[in-house]
Scaffold this motif. Structure first.
Motif, short mmCIF file in Angstrom:
data_model
loop_
_atom_site.label_atom_id
_atom_site.label_comp_id
_atom_site.label_asym_id
_atom_site.label_seq_id
_atom_site.Cartn_x
_atom_site.Cartn_y
_atom_site.Cartn_z
N GLN A 171 0.80 -1.20 -0.04
CA GLN A 171 -0.03 0.07 0.09
C GLN A 171 0.75 1.37 -0.04
OE1 GLN A 171 -2.59 -0.55 3.30
NE2 GLN A 171 -3.99 -1.92 2.22
N ALA A 172 2.04 1.17 0.61
CA ALA A 172 2.94 2.51 0.60
C ALA A 172 3.57 2.73 -0.62
CB ALA A 172 3.93 2.24 1.77
N GLY A 173 3.64 1.79 -1.65
CA GLY A 173 4.20 1.93 -2.82
C GLY A 173 5.69 1.96 -2.86
N PRO A 174 6.41 2.33 -3.94
CA PRO A 174 7.81 2.40 -4.10
C PRO A 174 8.21 3.30 -3.11
CG PRO A 174 6.86 3.41 -6.08
CD PRO A 174 5.72 2.62 -5.29
N PRO A 175 9.65 3.29 -2.80
CA PRO A 175 10.41 4.12 -1.69
C PRO A 175 10.40 5.43 -2.66
CG PRO A 175 11.51 2.28 -1.93
CD PRO A 175 10.52 2.00 -2.98
N GLN A 176 10.26 6.54 -1.87
CA GLN A 176 10.62 8.17 -2.45
C GLN A 176 11.88 8.43 -2.48
OE1 GLN A 176 7.48 11.02 -1.58
NE2 GLN A 176 9.18 12.30 -0.80
N VAL A 177 12.44 9.10 -3.48
CA VAL A 177 13.57 9.46 -3.61
C VAL A 177 13.82 11.05 -4.11
CG1 VAL A 177 14.98 7.41 -3.71
CG2 VAL A 177 14.15 8.65 -5.89
N SER A 178 14.51 12.02 -3.67
CA SER A 178 14.67 13.26 -4.23
C SER A 178 15.66 13.32 -5.21
CB SER A 178 15.13 14.28 -3.12
OG SER A 178 14.27 14.13 -1.96
N VAL A 179 15.45 13.70 -6.40
CA VAL A 179 16.26 14.06 -7.73
C VAL A 179 16.47 15.21 -8.08
CG1 VAL A 179 15.38 11.72 -8.36
CG2 VAL A 179 14.32 13.65 -9.15
N LEU A 180 17.38 15.59 -8.61
CA LEU A 180 17.84 16.76 -9.46
C LEU A 180 18.04 16.35 -10.77
CD1 LEU A 180 18.75 19.62 -9.01
CD2 LEU A 180 21.09 18.80 -8.81
N THR A 181 17.18 17.29 -11.73
CA THR A 181 17.28 17.05 -13.05
C THR A 181 18.41 17.78 -13.66
OG1 THR A 181 14.97 16.98 -13.18
CG2 THR A 181 16.10 17.30 -15.38
N VAL A 182 19.45 17.26 -14.31
CA VAL A 182 20.54 17.87 -14.91
C VAL A 182 20.29 18.79 -16.12
CG1 VAL A 182 22.74 17.30 -16.10
CG2 VAL A 182 21.94 15.65 -14.04
N GLN A 183 20.77 20.20 -15.96
CA GLN A 183 20.50 21.03 -16.98
C GLN A 183 21.95 21.62 -17.22
OE1 GLN A 183 17.56 21.51 -18.35
NE2 GLN A 183 16.48 20.35 -17.12
N PRO A 184 22.21 21.82 -18.61
CA PRO A 184 23.40 22.44 -18.95
C PRO A 184 23.35 23.73 -18.77
CG PRO A 184 21.84 22.15 -20.89
CD PRO A 184 21.27 21.27 -19.58
N GLN A 185 24.58 24.57 -18.39
CA GLN A 185 24.76 25.94 -18.00
C GLN A 185 26.13 26.14 -18.40
OE1 GLN A 185 24.77 26.15 -13.40
NE2 GLN A 185 24.30 23.96 -13.56
N THR A 186 26.44 27.69 -18.43
CA THR A 186 27.58 28.13 -18.67
C THR A 186 28.29 28.33 -17.25
OG1 THR A 186 26.80 29.25 -20.55
CG2 THR A 186 28.73 30.10 -19.52
N VAL A 187 29.42 28.07 -16.96
CA VAL A 187 30.42 28.06 -15.91
C VAL A 187 31.75 28.79 -16.15
CG1 VAL A 187 29.29 26.03 -14.90
CG2 VAL A 187 31.29 25.72 -16.22
N THR A 188 32.08 29.38 -15.12
CA THR A 188 33.47 30.03 -15.24
C THR A 188 34.50 28.95 -14.67
OG1 THR A 188 32.61 32.23 -15.16
CG2 THR A 188 34.96 31.97 -14.75
N LEU A 189 35.74 28.48 -15.31
CA LEU A 189 36.77 27.60 -14.96
C LEU A 189 37.82 28.52 -14.24
CD1 LEU A 189 36.65 25.09 -17.81
CD2 LEU A 189 35.03 25.15 -15.73
N THR A 190 38.24 28.22 -13.23
CA THR A 190 39.24 28.76 -12.44
C THR A 190 40.41 27.78 -12.00
OG1 THR A 190 38.09 28.90 -10.45
CG2 THR A 190 37.73 30.61 -11.63
N THR A 191 41.50 28.07 -11.73
CA THR A 191 42.58 27.26 -11.16
C THR A 191 43.13 28.28 -10.01
OG1 THR A 191 44.50 26.03 -11.49
CG2 THR A 191 44.30 27.96 -12.85
N VAL A 192 43.59 27.62 -9.04
CA VAL A 192 44.09 28.20 -7.72
C VAL A 192 45.79 27.92 -7.73
CG1 VAL A 192 44.10 28.59 -5.36
CG2 VAL A 192 42.02 28.42 -6.60
N LEU A 193 46.55 28.96 -7.88
CA LEU A 193 47.88 28.70 -7.53
C LEU A 193 48.83 29.39 -6.83
CD1 LEU A 193 48.50 28.86 -11.62
CD2 LEU A 193 48.47 26.76 -10.12
N PRO A 194 49.61 28.85 -6.12
CA PRO A 194 50.43 29.62 -4.84
C PRO A 194 51.20 30.79 -5.69
CG PRO A 194 51.51 27.12 -5.33
CD PRO A 194 50.27 27.50 -6.14
N GLY A 195 51.81 31.69 -4.92
CA GLY A 195 52.59 32.55 -5.69
C GLY A 195 52.98 33.54 -4.69
N ARG A 196 53.89 34.47 -5.18
CA ARG A 196 54.65 35.47 -4.27
C ARG A 196 54.46 36.88 -4.99
NH1 ARG A 196 56.24 33.92 0.92
NH2 ARG A 196 56.82 31.51 0.71
#
Length: 401
Positions: A34-59
C-alpha cells in the motif's frame, strides 16, 4: 494424561500462535504494497555556462625596485629621508661632502678660461699670417703652422667645456636623489660613513608597490591544455585578458581584482613549470613584496557544462565517481562519471550524464540498483520528514517498527 493426549494439547496451543504469526507477516507485506515504491529526491541535470578557475600559490613582487648606490666617493654628511616613508622621484636622500667637487668645478672653469684666451691670440696670428702669405712675405709653412695652432686652441676650448660639465655632474651627484618613486627601506649607511662610487653594497632600497606584481607557477602541461581548449572553442575569454583574484595568508580575499600580464617564454627544466605574472592595484599598500598568496586565475567560460552536487557523488571500490539515476522505467540505475574537477560545491561532469537525467540526491542510501522508486524534485531548503532517515524508504521504516 497419556503421551498422545499431551501431544494433542500442544498442537492445539501452537496452531493459533502460528496462525497469528502468519497474519502479522501478511499485514506487513500489505502495508508495504500500500505504501508504494520508496520516495527519492532527484535533481534534473541541466546544461549551464560556468566559469573555470584554477588556484595557484605565488609571491608578490615589487613593480619597480631600485638599489640606491653612490656615483661619487666621499663622506656622507647628511641623510635626508625617514626610513619607511614614501619618496618621490628626484627627492634628495643623502648628501656627500661637496667641497672636493666644488674645487674640481673651479679648476675646470679656469682651464676653460685659459683655453679661450689662447684661442684669441692664435686666431689673430692666423689672420696676420694669412695676409703675409699672400705677398710671399712669410713661408707657406709658417702660415700652415698658425692655422694648426688656431684649430688646436679651439679644440682645447671644447675639451675644457666638457671637463667643466663633467665636474658639474660630479658635484650634482654629491646629493644622492631617488631614482624612482616608492617606499624606501632602511638605511644601511649612516652619517659620517665613507662611500665609494665602485662599492657593491646599496645605501638603501626603494620599491614601487602600487601597482604590484604577483608571480605564480603553473604546470606547462596545464597551460598547453588551456591553450588547446581556447583554440578549439571549448573555452572562451570574451576577448579580454584573464582576470585574477587573490587570497591572502590569513584566508581573506583581496578586494581588488588583477589582470594576467604574461606567461614566461621558457619552462623550468627542473620543475616543468612556467611563471605567470599578474598585475594588481595596491593603493593602500596592503600587499608587500615577498608575501605568500594564492592566486585564483579565471581561465575562461565553458558553455553547456553539466554540474552535479558533491553530496550526490559516491565512489566505487576502484575509487571511480558514481551517481544513482532514476531511469525512464522509474528504477534506480548506477552511472559511472568522468569528473576531472570541482567548481564550488559541484563536480564538473564531462562524461556519464546528459541533460535531462534525474540524479538522486536523497533517499537512496539503503536501496539497490534496479529497484522501482518514486522520484520527487529535490528541495535543498526542505528539512527531512520527522522520523524518516535520509537513505531509508517509508516501507522499510514501517517494517522496522
Amino acid at each position: 494424561m497419556g503421551p498422545k493426549t499431551g501431544f494433542a494439547v500442544a498442537a492445539l496451543v501452537l496452531a493459533p500462535l502460528a496462525a497469528c504469526g502468519g497474519k502479522s507477516e501478511s499485514q506487513e507485506q500489505q502495508q508495504q504494497a500500500q505504501a508504494g515504491p520508496p520516495q527519492v529526491s532527484v535533481l534534473t541535470v541541466q546544461p549551464q555556462t560556468v566559469t573555470l578557475t584554477t588556484v595557484l600559490p605565488g609571491r608578490t613582487t615589487a613593480y619597480e625596485t631600485s638599489e640606491v648606490r653612490p656615483q661619487v666617493s666621499g663622506l656622507v654628511t647628511a641623510r635626508l629621508f625617514t626610513e619607511g616613508d614614501t619618496v618621490r622621484e628626484g627627492q634628495p636622500l643623502y648628501r656627500i661632502d661637496p667641497q672636493p667637487y666644488q674645487a674640481q668645478v673651479a679648476s675646470a672653469r679656469a682651464s676653460l678660461a685659459r683655453a679661450r684666451a689662447s684661442i684669441a691670440s692664435s686666431a689673430a696670428l692666423q689672420r696676420r699670417y694669412g695676409e703675409l702669405v699672400k705677398i710671399n712675405a712669410i713661408a707657406r709653412q709658417d702660415f700652415e703652422n698658425a692655422v694648426t695652432t688656431a684649430e688646436q686652441a679651439r679644440a682645447d676650448v671644447a675639451a675644457q667645456q666638457a671637463a667643466v660639465r663633467t665636474a658639474q655632474i660630479d658635484l650634482a651627484r654629491t646629493t644622492i636623489r631617488a631614482p624612482i618613486s616608492g617606499r624606501i627601506g632602511r638605511s644601511v649607511t649612516t652619517t659620517g660613513a665613507l662611500v665609494s662610487a665602485a662599492q657593491t653594497n646599496a645605501l638603501t632600497t626603494i620599491q614601487r608597490l602600487d601597482p604590484i606584481y604577483v608571480d605564480v607557477s603553473q604546470s606547462s602541461a596545464d597551460l598547453l591544455k588551456l591553450r588547446q581548449q581556447l583554440a578549439a572553442g571549448d573555452l572562451s575569454r570574451g576577448g579580454q585578458a584573464a582576470r585574477v583574484q587573490l587570497r591572502l595568508e590569513d584566508g581573506s580575499v583581496y578586494p581588488i581584482e588583477g589582470k594576467l600580464q604574461f606567461a614566461d617564454v621558457s619552462v623550468d627544466p627542473n620543475t616543468g613549470t612556467q611563471t605567470i605574472r599578474a598585475l594588481f592595484p595596491n593603493p593602500k599598500g596592503l600587499l608587500l613584496p615577498g608575501m605568500y598568496v594564492r592566486a585564483e586565475l579565471v581561465q575562461g567560460t565553458q558553455a553547456g557544462a553539466i554540474l552535479v552536487p558533491l553530496r550526490a557523488v559516491t565512489r566505487d571500490e576502484r575509487g571511480n565517481p558514481t551517481v544513482m539515476v532514476v531511469g525512464q522505467d522509474g528504477k534506480l540505475q548506477p552511472r559511472n562519471l568522468t569528473a576531472p574537477r570541482t567548481i564550488g560545491d559541484n563536480w564538473l561532469v564531462t562524461a556519464g550524464l546528459k541533460p535531462g537525467d534525474k540524479v538522486v540526491m536523497e533517499g537512496a542510501m539503503m536501496l539497490r540498483p534496479g529497484m522501482p522508486v518514486k522520484a520527487v524534485p529535490y528541495n535543498p531548503n526542505a528539512a527531512p520528514a520527522q522520523g524518516q532517515g535520509q537513505g531509508q524508504p517509508q516501507g522499510q521504516q514501517a517494517a522496522g517498527k
